[in-house]
Design a protein around this motif. Sequence first.
Motif, PDB file in Angstrom:
ATOM      1  N   SER A   8     -23.022  10.021  28.676  1.00  0.00           N
ATOM      2  CA  SER A   8     -24.287   9.385  29.056  1.00  0.00           C
ATOM      3  C   SER A   8     -24.193   7.862  28.974  1.00  0.00           C
ATOM      4  N   LYS A  55     -31.875  13.662  33.861  1.00  0.00           N
ATOM      5  CA  LYS A  55     -32.503  12.854  32.822  1.00  0.00           C
ATOM      6  C   LYS A  55     -32.256  13.425  31.435  1.00  0.00           C
ATOM      7  N   GLU A  56     -31.923  14.716  31.366  1.00  0.00           N
ATOM      8  CA  GLU A  56     -31.763  15.410  30.088  1.00  0.00           C
ATOM      9  C   GLU A  56     -30.398  16.080  30.028  1.00  0.00           C
ATOM     10  N   ARG A  59     -33.214  19.347  25.395  1.00  0.00           N
ATOM     11  CA  ARG A  59     -34.082  18.224  25.773  1.00  0.00           C
ATOM     12  C   ARG A  59     -34.199  17.233  24.614  1.00  0.00           C
ATOM     13  N   TRP A  60     -33.143  17.106  23.825  1.00  0.00           N
ATOM     14  CA  TRP A  60     -33.205  16.263  22.632  1.00  0.00           C
ATOM     15  C   TRP A  60     -33.036  14.776  22.934  1.00  0.00           C
ATOM     16  N   LYS A  99     -33.284  11.620  26.393  1.00  0.00           N
ATOM     17  CA  LYS A  99     -33.638  11.317  27.769  1.00  0.00           C
ATOM     18  C   LYS A  99     -33.014   9.992  28.182  1.00  0.00           C
TER      19      LYS A  99
END
Length: 584
Positions: A496, A553-554, A559-560, A562
């Motif tokens: 990321s 986005k995740e 979903r920890w 963004k």
Amino acid sequence: MARDRFLAQGVTGTKRQRGGKPVSARKPTKDQPKRPSKPRRHHGGSDEEGGDDESDNEIGDVNDLEHRYGTDENEVSSEEDEFLETAAEKRLRLAKSYISKVKASTEMDADEYDAAQIDRDLIAERLTSDARERSGKWSRRIADQFAYPIDETSMARVLKNGHLLPVTCVAITPNGQFVYSGAKDGSLIKWQRETGQKLHVFKGQKKKGPAPNHKLGHCDHILSIAVSSDSKYVATGGRDRRIHIWSVDEDRHLIAFHQHKDSVTGLVFRRGINHLYSCSADRMVKMWNVDELAYMDTLFGHQDIIVSIDALQREQAVTTGSRDKTLRLWKIADEAQLVFRGGSTTDQNRITKALSEGKQDAIEAAAEVRAIIEQNPSTTQHADEYRDLLRSLAAENTEFCEESVDAVAMIDEETYVTGGDSGALCLWSVQKKKPVFIHHVAHGVQPTTASTDTVSATAAEDEDSSSSATKLPTRSRWITALAAVPFTDMFFSASSDGLVRLWRMRPGKTPGFDMVNAIPVAGFVNGLAVRELTPEGSLAVRKDIVLAVAVGKEPRLGRWAKEKARNVVRLFHLPANPSKSSSS
């Protein structure tokens, strides 16, 4: 000791009585007349014995049929030759057939090449490359051809207006014609690679309401996708615990497998045969025969959820077990498994050792890489920033421990690359149970923004604490995706940090790899797919690369976190640099 009749030469066809005495065949005596022979029965004719005058309406026996209607002499002769030939003759026949196919694939226009030696060189190179691939070891060096600066305007394309939620997986058909993508909205989309056009959408079903019809598709997140080597089938797995098989040519659903008991997190087809391997959060690996649309077998061994799987052409697969910190090689034919222990640690001593570059081979490889990346200023800048980061981490005595192994890619049948939450890329070999090389903090550290309310009292009294936020590098960026060009020296990794990094395996006996390029991609990279493009009807020495990136986005499995990004698929067409050779 009596001699065995069946081992003796010249055994006659005499009968044997119960007492063991041979009995000769009965012969007619002088007084006993010979038994008259039965009349010859013709297929479709009368039972009477035929003479010389046969009518045209009579069909006759099998020989007459063959004479009238003819036989496939090529088929009969080939079957007889195949039945009568020895094993050595069969190998010779198959080798000649293979060489003729290679010659046909290397035919070029006379205007372009007018030299028989070039054709012989192409055939020799193709035979050598195929032989090395059959041995299961990487042989082609192509990473140097892609060390140039990436021009996003001409080489990149965004496949947008497709998925509503983060894209979790992506796959490219082996012929390079189509791209498939899956997302958390449960939809599967088929794209035209060259134009970026959306060809077909398999919509996901709603979770609420009546019972879902599994013949229509997924009813939850799609987490994995794979395409067969003959470009006929697409397999998708998701959080609904099902594997769906789709037809590429007909764009329709074929079957849904429901044997897994938890989310299907990884799928891969075996090269050359339509056998599908799947891994799941239920800690099991299952095998499927997609041609027969049937289940084959289940493998057990992992102690935690399996999040990644990969395979090539041998009957084996490699998986990563997340927090059990193991890498397992499943030898399916031998009904055995090899266990490799992960859990590498990045500390001051290891970082200092990485900065020193170690042995003479590593020093020469590092100098060679620096000479390669000089043509790309951005890659040189990233390499300098990485070394500065290692020095700062060593000065601060920072330590990262790998608690989860999340991604795996096979370089060849005996070499693998893994990545986990410590940010380290580990190179493995079947000869050792521990990594043969570790590239620490491959994608940098992840800064955490802490408000002034969370800063300690001593820091709050400091003058610099007047700022609204303080960035603290707390942990490394974990590796979210890996992809390799099989049997070459090139593979990709992503996280990321906004970059998809291209790595080059080191030549020589000392194992290792170095970064030679970086492609900017913002957001969580949840999936990578890479294919080599071969022009139809020719044997190209230099092949272009197509890289597909699933961006969201995740993260793929939660979903920890963004990131500010778009939920899209990015395509990169990377032409081979003709100024660099691809010698093996």
